[in-house]
Design an enzyme around this catalytic site. Structure first.
Site, PDB file in Angstrom:
ATOM      1  N   TYR A  51       2.403   3.421  -1.253  1.00 32.38           N
ATOM      2  CA  TYR A  51       3.030   2.102  -1.340  1.00 32.38           C
ATOM      3  C   TYR A  51       4.202   2.084  -2.325  1.00 32.38           C
ATOM      4  O   TYR A  51       4.569   1.009  -2.829  1.00 32.38           O
ATOM      5  CB  TYR A  51       1.993   1.050  -1.728  1.00 32.38           C
ATOM      6  CG  TYR A  51       1.158   0.561  -0.558  1.00 32.38           C
ATOM      7  CD1 TYR A  51       1.736  -0.155   0.495  1.00 32.38           C
ATOM      8  CD2 TYR A  51      -0.213   0.798  -0.508  1.00 32.38           C
ATOM      9  CE1 TYR A  51       0.978  -0.614   1.562  1.00 32.38           C
ATOM     10  CE2 TYR A  51      -0.985   0.338   0.563  1.00 32.38           C
ATOM     11  CZ  TYR A  51      -0.377  -0.376   1.588  1.00 32.38           C
ATOM     12  OH  TYR A  51      -1.126  -0.834   2.647  1.00 32.38           O
ATOM     13  N   HIS A 117      -3.268  -1.872   8.003  1.00 29.50           N
ATOM     14  CA  HIS A 117      -1.864  -1.534   7.744  1.00 29.50           C
ATOM     15  C   HIS A 117      -1.262  -0.976   9.027  1.00 29.50           C
ATOM     16  O   HIS A 117      -1.945  -0.276   9.782  1.00 29.50           O
ATOM     17  CB  HIS A 117      -1.757  -0.454   6.652  1.00 29.50           C
ATOM     18  CG  HIS A 117      -0.386   0.172   6.572  1.00 29.50           C
ATOM     19  ND1 HIS A 117       0.623  -0.381   5.814  1.00 29.50           N
ATOM     20  CD2 HIS A 117       0.150   1.252   7.195  1.00 29.50           C
ATOM     21  CE1 HIS A 117       1.715   0.351   5.965  1.00 29.50           C
ATOM     22  NE2 HIS A 117       1.452   1.346   6.801  1.00 29.50           N
TER      23      HIS A 117
HETATM   24  P1  IDP Z   1       2.591  -5.590   5.762  1.00 30.24           P
HETATM   25  O1  IDP Z   1       1.297  -4.856   5.480  1.00 30.24           O
HETATM   26  O2  IDP Z   1       2.372  -6.746   6.702  1.00 30.24           O
HETATM   27  O3  IDP Z   1       3.708  -4.671   6.209  1.00 30.24           O
HETATM   28  P2  IDP Z   1       3.877  -5.712   3.156  1.00 30.24           P
HETATM   29  O4  IDP Z   1       4.818  -6.786   2.707  1.00 30.24           O
HETATM   30  O5  IDP Z   1       4.465  -4.372   3.470  1.00 30.24           O
HETATM   31  O6  IDP Z   1       3.040  -6.293   4.395  1.00 30.24           O
HETATM   32  O7  IDP Z   1       2.792  -5.568   2.011  1.00 30.24           O
HETATM   33  C1  IDP Z   1       1.941  -4.438   1.975  1.00 30.24           C
HETATM   34  C2  IDP Z   1       0.534  -4.897   1.641  1.00 30.24           C
HETATM   35  O8  IDP Z   1       0.532  -5.458   0.316  1.00 30.24           O
HETATM   36  C3  IDP Z   1      -0.006  -6.035   2.508  1.00 30.24           C
HETATM   37  O9  IDP Z   1      -0.535  -5.603   3.736  1.00 30.24           O
HETATM   38  C4  IDP Z   1      -1.085  -6.624   1.607  1.00 30.24           C
HETATM   39  O10 IDP Z   1      -2.268  -5.819   1.592  1.00 30.24           O
HETATM   40  C5  IDP Z   1      -0.398  -6.525   0.247  1.00 30.24           C
HETATM   41  N1  IDP Z   1       0.334  -7.754  -0.087  1.00 30.24           N
HETATM   42  C6  IDP Z   1       1.494  -8.202   0.456  1.00 30.24           C
HETATM   43  N2  IDP Z   1       1.884  -9.360  -0.085  1.00 30.24           N
HETATM   44  C7  IDP Z   1       0.941  -9.674  -1.009  1.00 30.24           C
HETATM   45  C8  IDP Z   1       0.765 -10.771  -1.934  1.00 30.24           C
HETATM   46  O11 IDP Z   1       1.564 -11.703  -1.999  1.00 30.24           O
HETATM   47  N3  IDP Z   1      -0.351 -10.722  -2.731  1.00 30.24           N
HETATM   48  C9  IDP Z   1      -1.255  -9.705  -2.692  1.00 30.24           C
HETATM   49  N4  IDP Z   1      -1.133  -8.661  -1.847  1.00 30.24           N
HETATM   50  C10 IDP Z   1      -0.056  -8.645  -1.020  1.00 30.24           C
HETATM   51 MG    MG Z   2       4.664  -3.179   5.126  1.00 28.81          MG
END
Ligand code: IDP
Ligand code: MG
Length: 139
Positions: A51, A117
């Site tokens: 990540y 994911h």
């Molecule tokens: P995605 O998984 O839909 O691509 P991303 O923005 O890439 O979303 O974020 C990666 C992961 O980080 C998310 O799937 C979730 O587990 C976590 N995440 C994203 N936004 C938040 C938040 O605002 N609070 C806590 N965890 C978050």
């Molecule tokens: Mg993502």
């Protein structure tokens, strides 16, 4: 459209609730083929590497702790338009905002523990697949 491969992860919250089969069934029913798969546990360092794109975000530390808290099921899905198709089947990041019938709406717990994911584009799909699988582990 073209045949693509994408990386899918069943996250620790979903593995812990015995949802691997339910989630993989949804991919297969939608016509995506599972061409690689394994159960493993990320170390905190491996989660941070996976990540790394999010390392400046306020949720990064919590996300990496969660993703290394238990086993995950990683797989490679193959099919027409697989990257976007997987994102549609998963639904929006926040289960509260995800569309009805999506994995995250039906099975996600909250915006962090959102069950799955999926890669978000061709370049990330290629690098995320290589993060977990050797070429000879993909069929
Ligand atoms: P995605 O998984 O839909 O691509 P991303 O923005 O890439 O979303 O974020 C990666 C992961 O980080 C998310 O799937 C979730 O587990 C976590 N995440 C994203 N936004 C938040 C938040 O605002 N609070 C806590 N965890 C978050
Ligand atoms: Mg993502």
């Amino acid at each position: 459209m073209s045949v693509e491969r994408t990386l899918s992860i069943v996250k620790p919250d979903a593995v812990g609730r015995n949802l691997i089969g339910e989630i993989l069934r949804r991919f297969e029913t939608a016509g995506l083929k599972i061409v690689a798969g394994k159960l493993l546990r990320l170390t905190p360092e491996r989660a941070q590497a996976f990540y790394a794109v999010h390392k400046e975000r306020p949720f990064f530390a919590g996300l990496c702790a969660y993703m290394s808290s238990g086993p995950i099921f990683v797989s490679v899905l193959e099919g027409e338009n697989a990257i976007m198709k997987n994102r549609e089947i998963m639904g929006a990041t926040d289960p509260a905002k995800a569309a009805p019938g999506t994995i995250r709406k039906d099975l996600g717990k909250d915006v962090e523990q959102n069950a799955v994911h999926g890669s978000d584009g061709p370049e990330t799909a290629a690098s995320e697949i290589a993060f977990f699988f050797r070429p000879d582990e993909i069929f």
